[in-house]
Design a protein around this motif. Structure first.
Motif, PDB file in Angstrom:
ATOM      1  N   ALA A  28      13.989 -10.956  28.149  1.00 52.23           N
ATOM      2  CA  ALA A  28      12.620 -11.270  27.692  1.00 52.23           C
ATOM      3  C   ALA A  28      11.792 -11.854  28.816  1.00 52.23           C
ATOM      4  N   ASP A  29      12.396 -12.708  29.646  1.00 49.66           N
ATOM      5  CA  ASP A  29      11.657 -13.302  30.762  1.00 49.66           C
ATOM      6  C   ASP A  29      11.222 -12.231  31.764  1.00 49.66           C
ATOM      7  N   GLU A  30      12.096 -11.279  32.013  1.00 48.55           N
ATOM      8  CA  GLU A  30      11.740 -10.202  32.936  1.00 48.55           C
ATOM      9  C   GLU A  30      10.614  -9.334  32.357  1.00 48.55           C
ATOM     10  N   GLN A  31      10.660  -9.076  31.051  1.00 45.51           N
ATOM     11  CA  GLN A  31       9.606  -8.273  30.410  1.00 45.51           C
ATOM     12  C   GLN A  31       8.262  -8.975  30.526  1.00 45.51           C
ATOM     13  N   PHE A  32       8.274 -10.252  30.324  1.00 47.13           N
ATOM     14  CA  PHE A  32       7.027 -11.020  30.459  1.00 47.13           C
ATOM     15  C   PHE A  32       6.522 -10.972  31.898  1.00 47.13           C
TER      16      PHE A  32
ATOM     17  N   LEU B 145      -3.347  -4.417  25.135  1.00 42.12           N
ATOM     18  CA  LEU B 145      -2.872  -5.289  26.206  1.00 42.12           C
ATOM     19  C   LEU B 145      -2.672  -6.707  25.704  1.00 42.12           C
ATOM     20  N   MET B 146      -3.621  -7.183  24.946  1.00 48.16           N
ATOM     21  CA  MET B 146      -3.506  -8.536  24.401  1.00 48.16           C
ATOM     22  C   MET B 146      -2.278  -8.654  23.508  1.00 48.16           C
ATOM     23  N   ALA B 147      -2.043  -7.646  22.690  1.00 45.72           N
ATOM     24  CA  ALA B 147      -0.876  -7.667  21.809  1.00 45.72           C
ATOM     25  C   ALA B 147       0.418  -7.655  22.606  1.00 45.72           C
ATOM     26  N   THR B 148       0.470  -6.857  23.679  1.00 44.98           N
ATOM     27  CA  THR B 148       1.680  -6.761  24.505  1.00 44.98           C
ATOM     28  C   THR B 148       1.974  -8.074  25.216  1.00 44.98           C
ATOM     29  N   VAL B 149       0.935  -8.652  25.828  1.00 45.55           N
ATOM     30  CA  VAL B 149       1.113  -9.913  26.543  1.00 45.55           C
ATOM     31  C   VAL B 149       1.516 -11.021  25.576  1.00 45.55           C
ATOM     32  N   LYS B 150       0.897 -11.038  24.407  1.00 47.05           N
ATOM     33  CA  LYS B 150       1.223 -12.070  23.418  1.00 47.05           C
ATOM     34  C   LYS B 150       2.672 -11.956  22.968  1.00 47.05           C
ATOM     35  N   ALA B 151       3.112 -10.731  22.689  1.00 48.25           N
ATOM     36  CA  ALA B 151       4.489 -10.525  22.236  1.00 48.25           C
ATOM     37  C   ALA B 151       5.485 -10.921  23.309  1.00 48.25           C
ATOM     38  N   ALA B 152       5.188 -10.559  24.547  1.00 51.74           N
ATOM     39  CA  ALA B 152       6.085 -10.901  25.652  1.00 51.74           C
ATOM     40  C   ALA B 152       6.125 -12.404  25.877  1.00 51.74           C
ATOM     41  N   ALA B 153       4.969 -13.063  25.768  1.00 51.04           N
ATOM     42  CA  ALA B 153       4.901 -14.509  25.989  1.00 51.04           C
ATOM     43  C   ALA B 153       5.658 -15.256  24.901  1.00 51.04           C
ATOM     44  N   GLU B 154       5.599 -14.753  23.661  1.00 51.13           N
ATOM     45  CA  GLU B 154       6.297 -15.415  22.560  1.00 51.13           C
ATOM     46  C   GLU B 154       7.813 -15.347  22.729  1.00 51.13           C
ATOM     47  N   LYS B 155       8.310 -14.301  23.385  1.00 48.09           N
ATOM     48  CA  LYS B 155       9.756 -14.126  23.569  1.00 48.09           C
ATOM     49  C   LYS B 155      10.268 -14.782  24.853  1.00 48.09           C
ATOM     50  N   ALA B 156       9.389 -14.978  25.826  1.00 49.14           N
ATOM     51  CA  ALA B 156       9.815 -15.529  27.118  1.00 49.14           C
ATOM     52  C   ALA B 156      10.139 -17.010  26.990  1.00 49.14           C
TER      53      ALA B 156
END
Length: 200
Positions: free
Chosen positions: A64-68, A7-18
């Motif tokens: 990317a914003d929607e994914q985040f 979960l941490m990895a997913t949120v981090k990846a999404a936040a970096e792209k948003a």
């Protein structure tokens, strides 16, 4: 997601792209745009436009914003917060244990230093006692050892016995004072001879 690491990895990846930042507000008035959200740099993130049928993440970085947005559901955020709280609590406990261990080690080191100092003093005392015991043994041996006869006294005794026999035979003619002086000189000379020339 139950795996907090994933979960941490997913949120981090999404936040970096948003798109960084969120500046949004409801727009009142007669216009068709009712809500709009932009990033810190002013780029469009989210818009609701009923007239033009434009709504959702319509900016250049919309995907990317929607994914985040989809990743940041309440359950995921609460799980991350809980993990952070547990990690903080564990870190505090480990810190307390480390401090306690440090204090214990410090106390043990002080005790070791104290014992080493006492050991050094004891060793020094033992050396002193050994030296005193050895000296006492030598003195005792000297006191208990048979003493050799005084050769000067032995010579003087023989001289007197010879003088007595001379008087009995009537062959000695020296006066008493002369005899005592002669005897002293003979004893002194004899002692010097047996001591290698040293005269007391």
């Amino acid at each position: 997601m139950n795996d907090i690491t994933a979960l941490m990895a997913t949120v981090k990846a999404a936040a970096e792209k948003a798109t960084p930042g969120r500046i949004g507000d409801r727009i009142d008035g007669s216009g068709s745009i009712k809500y709009e959200c932009r990033g810190d740099d002013g780029s469009l993130v989210l818009r609701t436009d009923h007239k033009n049928m434009e709504y959702g993440f319509v900016g250049d970085n919309g995907t990317a914003d929607e994914q985040f947005f989809r990743v940041c559901v309440p359950d995921n955020i609460l799980a991350l917060v809980e993990a952070l709280e547990k990690a903080k609590k564990l870190a505090t406990q480990q810190g307390n244990i480390a401090c306690a261990l440090f204090d214990e080690v410090t106390a043990q080191r002080l005790r070791i230093a104290e014992l080493e100092g006492a050991e050094q003093k004891l060793c020094a005392a033992n050396v002193t006692l050994d030296a005193r015991a050895e000296l006492a043994e030598r003195r005792l041996a000297a006191l208990t050892a048979p003493q050799p006869p005084d050769v000067g006294e032995h010579f003087q005794r023989g001289y007197d016995e010879g003088h007595s026999r001379g008087l009995a035979c009537g062959k000695l003619y020296k006066a008493d004072d002369q005899m005592r002086q002669h005897r002293a000189e003979c004893v002194k000379a004899y002692r010097a001879e047996i001591t290698g020339g040293e005269i007391d």
